[in-house]
Design an enzyme around this catalytic site. Structure first.
Site, PDB file in Angstrom:
ATOM      1  N   LYS A  84       0.846  -1.197   0.000  1.00 57.20           N
ATOM      2  CA  LYS A  84       0.000   0.000   0.000  1.00 57.20           C
ATOM      3  C   LYS A  84       0.879   1.244   0.000  1.00 57.20           C
ATOM      4  O   LYS A  84       1.751   1.391   0.871  1.00 57.20           O
ATOM      5  CB  LYS A  84      -0.837   0.028   1.282  1.00 57.20           C
ATOM      6  CG  LYS A  84      -2.288  -0.377   1.092  1.00 57.20           C
ATOM      7  CD  LYS A  84      -2.998  -0.180   2.430  1.00 57.20           C
ATOM      8  CE  LYS A  84      -4.479  -0.385   2.327  1.00 57.20           C
ATOM      9  NZ  LYS A  84      -5.123  -0.251   3.646  1.00 57.20           N
TER      10      LYS A  84
HETATM   11  O1  G3P Z   1      -8.100  -0.060   5.035  1.00 62.74           O
HETATM   12  C1  G3P Z   1      -8.355   1.274   4.980  1.00 62.74           C
HETATM   13  C2  G3P Z   1      -9.784   1.705   5.257  1.00 62.74           C
HETATM   14  O2  G3P Z   1     -10.683   0.666   5.080  1.00 62.74           O
HETATM   15  C3  G3P Z   1      -9.917   2.432   6.569  1.00 62.74           C
HETATM   16  O3  G3P Z   1     -11.232   2.601   6.986  1.00 62.74           O
HETATM   17  O4  G3P Z   1     -12.756   2.958   8.871  1.00 62.74           O
HETATM   18  O5  G3P Z   1     -10.414   3.869   8.996  1.00 62.74           O
HETATM   19  O6  G3P Z   1     -12.103   4.894   7.469  1.00 62.74           O
HETATM   20  P1  G3P Z   1     -11.636   3.636   8.137  1.00 62.74           P
END
Ligand code: G3P
Length: 217
Positions: A84
């Protein structure tokens, strides 16, 4: 075909979901591994040994050379690892360089369709639009998935669209309808996908009725 990944660095969650058998990959990030309080590399290898699919490991360098260095080190850990990098100019340079070395890249923190266009041109294996974080600031996260799908289809880009920052089952449903290739789910949302009160009610009724069926000893 929408693939389901788990968005977690919790090995028990990965183990549990993989045992049910519907997990085709996993995404992690610095926040998720911080929550586990464990060594990142060690955790990644454990996840890779459970999940038969791409496992995203996130770089933290801000310059392309640093991202490439970190990415190469992650890639050596296991064949399932993909890297990533953030959606920045340096990130796109790193995406090109890592892709040229045969290392698959997931471009993360995508919040507008032009970023997805650039990531595809940089050779990204996956683009990660964060739909929940857009919804959180009153922007339409799902429209971003639709726009990226349209752009990628217009020009035949093979980069896979991974719906990230998913908050609830409707996000999964709408992402599938919008043509996302992958949805990465927090464990809670993964569990919610299976549930419906009428399913539980139906099972209870069948079991209650089964008790009343005369049975030969
Ligand atoms: O993997 C990255 C993403 O899914 C993060 O989600 O919940 O931190 O906005 P969030």
């Amino acid at each position: 075909m929408v693939k389901i990944f788990l968005d977690t660095a919790n090995v028990s969650e990965v183990k549990y979901a993989a045992d049910i058998g519907l997990i085709e990959g996993c995404t992690t990030n610095p926040t998720l591994i911080m929550k586990e309080g464990r060594d990142y590399n060690e955790t990644l290898v454990e996840i890779c040994n459970i999940v038969n699919g791409p496992v995203s490991a996130e770089t933290v360098a801000l310059d392309a050379e640093g991202m490439v260095r970190e990415g190469e080190a992650f890639a050596k850990l296991h064949k399932n690892i993909i890297i990533k990098v953030p959606m920045t100019q340096q990130g796109m340079k790193a995406c090109r360089l890592l892709t040229a070395k045969g290392i698959r890249v997931n471009v993360t923190l995508c919040f507008q369709a032009n970023q997805a266009l650039l990531a595809a041109k940089a050779g990204a294996f996956i683009i990660s639009p964060f739909i929940g974080r857009l919804d959180d600031i009153s922007q339409d996260g799902m429209q971003l998935i639709r726009d990226i799908r349209q752009i990628y289809d217009n020009y035949g880009f093979g980069t896979q669209i991974l719906a990230a920052s998913i908050r609830h089952p409707i996000h999964v449903l709408e992402s599938a309808k919008a043509g996302a290739n992958i949805a990465t789910l927090p464990f809670k949302v993964w569990e919610q996908l299976f549930q419906h009160p009428l399913t539980d009610k139906g099972i209870k009724q069948f079991l209650d009725d089964w008790e009343k069926v005369p049975k030969k000893k």
